[in-house]
Structure formats: C-alpha cells, structure tokens
Enzyme design. Structure first.
Site, PDB file in Angstrom:
ATOM      1  N   ASP A   1       8.124 -16.931  20.041  1.00 47.75           N
ATOM      2  CA  ASP A   1       7.856 -16.207  21.284  1.00 47.75           C
ATOM      3  C   ASP A   1       6.371 -15.919  21.470  1.00 47.75           C
ATOM      4  O   ASP A   1       5.984 -15.133  22.320  1.00 47.75           O
ATOM      5  CB  ASP A   1       8.629 -14.890  21.300  1.00 47.75           C
ATOM      6  CG  ASP A   1       8.365 -14.051  20.044  1.00 47.75           C
ATOM      7  OD1 ASP A   1       7.477 -14.430  19.251  1.00 47.75           O
ATOM      8  OD2 ASP A   1       9.044 -13.027  19.851  1.00 47.75           O
TER       9      ASP A   1
ATOM     10  N   HIS B   1       6.340 -14.178  16.684  1.00 41.77           N
ATOM     11  CA  HIS B   1       7.166 -14.367  15.497  1.00 41.77           C
ATOM     12  C   HIS B   1       7.247 -15.841  15.104  1.00 41.77           C
ATOM     13  O   HIS B   1       7.191 -16.719  15.965  1.00 41.77           O
ATOM     14  CB  HIS B   1       8.566 -13.813  15.741  1.00 41.77           C
ATOM     15  CG  HIS B   1       8.572 -12.347  16.045  1.00 41.77           C
ATOM     16  ND1 HIS B   1       8.535 -11.856  17.334  1.00 41.77           N
ATOM     17  CD2 HIS B   1       8.588 -11.273  15.217  1.00 41.77           C
ATOM     18  CE1 HIS B   1       8.541 -10.541  17.291  1.00 41.77           C
ATOM     19  NE2 HIS B   1       8.560 -10.156  16.023  1.00 41.77           N
TER      20      HIS B   1
ATOM     21  N   SER C   1       8.536  -7.181  11.178  1.00 44.06           N
ATOM     22  CA  SER C   1       9.643  -8.032  11.637  1.00 44.06           C
ATOM     23  C   SER C   1       9.517  -9.475  11.175  1.00 44.06           C
ATOM     24  O   SER C   1      10.524 -10.167  11.003  1.00 44.06           O
ATOM     25  CB  SER C   1       9.729  -8.002  13.172  1.00 44.06           C
ATOM     26  OG  SER C   1       8.510  -8.441  13.751  1.00 44.06           O
TER      27      SER C   1
END
Length: 251
Positions: free
Chosen positions: A194, A197, A24
């Site tokens: 967060d 990320h 991600s």
C-alpha cells in the site's frame, strides 16, 4: 506407550527464541510469504521465531512495552532480537499525534538497546532494521481512500532510517538499512503493498538480508532432537528417550 509420554511431561520444553519486535510490518511478518515465516523455515529444529509486532506502535510505545516482552525471567532463552520501528515515528508532526521527533527516536532506540544489554544480550544478538522506503504515490492513494491527506514522506522516512543506522553504528551493532537497499532496486515500489507495508516480494527481499544473519547468530545451537536418519527405526527409544537434555543443551 505410556513411558514415552511421561518423559519431561511436566511442562512444554523451552526452545531458544528469536524475537521479532516492531510495529505492523513486524506484526505481518508471518503473513503469506512473510519474512518472519522465512526465518522460521530456516531455523526450525534450532529455535522458535516469536513475533511481537504491534501495529501502529512507535519507539515511544515500544520502549514502554519491551520489558513486558523481554525481561529477566526469559532473557536467557533469547538468542536473537530484531528491532524494527520508524515507519510510525516518521509520520508528519502536523498530520499525526504519533509523530516522534528524530532525536527522541534515536534516544528511544538507544534506551531499548541498553535495556537489552543490561539483560545480558550482546551486541551481536540484536539486529536493527530501518523503516522501509515509502512509495508516496501509493500511500497518498491509500490515505485518500481512508479520507485523509498523506501523512508521511519518503524523504522524512529516510532521515529516520539514517538515524537508526547511526545508532547501530555508534553501538557497533548490526543494522539492515532497508530504506536504502530497497531504492537501489529497479521498480522498488513492488516491494510495498500500500506504499508503506511490505508486499510478499518485499518480505522476501528483507529475508535475503536477515536469513544469513540469523544463520550466523544460531550456528552455535544444536539441532533439537535427533535427525530421522540418526534414529534406528527398530529401536527409536535409544535415540529419542535415552536422553534428558538440560537447558544448557538448548542454549
């Protein structure tokens, strides 16, 4: 003018490609201020930066899909590749079924590198990136908001970062040790959104390491299509149409 649209109009011209492959953190590479966007900005008119980030993936899954992304049909168009996995591999075994044991993580990375080399990509064409540092306090808050307990620890992530570095060292490949580099900075937690990320600042931080590597790896590529100052505005056809670049011109 019809003639100007008919030149090489059978298919979209293929440009050299820089493939970003990972989880991600790679998938988000073209978000606002993202590190992938920073690479494309400096490489425009030389090559396309292609994002193949797959949220939630580990090296175990990445190894399975890599041949579906890079293979003998397109490998000759690729000039650079980043491999950026580890954040999910390093999840705690007791907390996540996605956990990949450290030794298997190293094997998976090695297998992917060997596969790319078999396709003809040299050791100077692949850049490994370690997982970033983990801000446990911020990630704990995120996990609690999702109704779960914390499933990662920075110390454990560091073990995977070291393993990534070791694989690159063993194979004489370039590695950006993001985990270590981040923690050398004051208030490094600002580089994370967060806790896991990359934030916009974090993307810019990573780009500082990748942009010089990308420029070095594409120095041999010509500018695609003439620069505007090299085009006669009264006779643009001479510069723009009286050329029929082959694939070798673009690689």
């Amino acid at each position: 003018m019809a003639a100007s649209t008919e030149v090489n109009s059978e298919e979209l011209q293929t440009w050299p490609k820089f493939v970003l492959f990972g989880d991600s953190i790679t998938q988000l590479a073209f978000s606002d201020g993202g590190w992938g966007a920073a690479l494309q900005h400096v490489l425009q008119r030389k090559c396309d930066v292609v994002c193949r980030g797959l949220s939630g993936y580990t090296t175990a899954w990445g190894k399975l899909v890599l041949p579906q992304i890079i293979n003998k049909n397109n490998a000759e168009d690729i000039v650079l590749v980043t491999i950026f996995f580890g954040a999910n591999d390093a999840s705690l075994k007791e907390m996540s079924p996605k956990h990949v044991p450290l030794d298997v993580y190293k094997t998976n990375l090695t297998d992917m590198l060997e596969y790319l080399q078999q396709l003809g990509l040299g050791s100077d064409q692949v850049i490994l990136i370690t997982p970033p540092a983990l801000d446990e306090q911020a990630w704990l808050k995120h996990c609690q908001e999702m109704g779960s307990s914390i499933n990662r620890l920075n110390e454990v992530t560091g073990q995977y970062a070291k393993a990534c570095w070791d694989v690159a060292t063993e194979r004489k490949m370039t590695c950006v040790d993001l985990w270590t580099a981040m923690q050398k900075e004051k208030d490094w937690q600002r580089y994370l959104d967060d806790g896991l990320h990359l934030s916009k600042e974090g993307s810019q931080f990573l780009a500082q390491y990748l942009v010089p590597l990308a420029q070095e790896g594409t120095n041999h590529l010509p500018i695609i299509f003439p620069l505007s100052e090299d085009v006669d505005p009264y006779k643009p056809e001479e510069a723009l149409l009286n050329r029929n670049p082959t694939k070798d011109d673009l690689l």
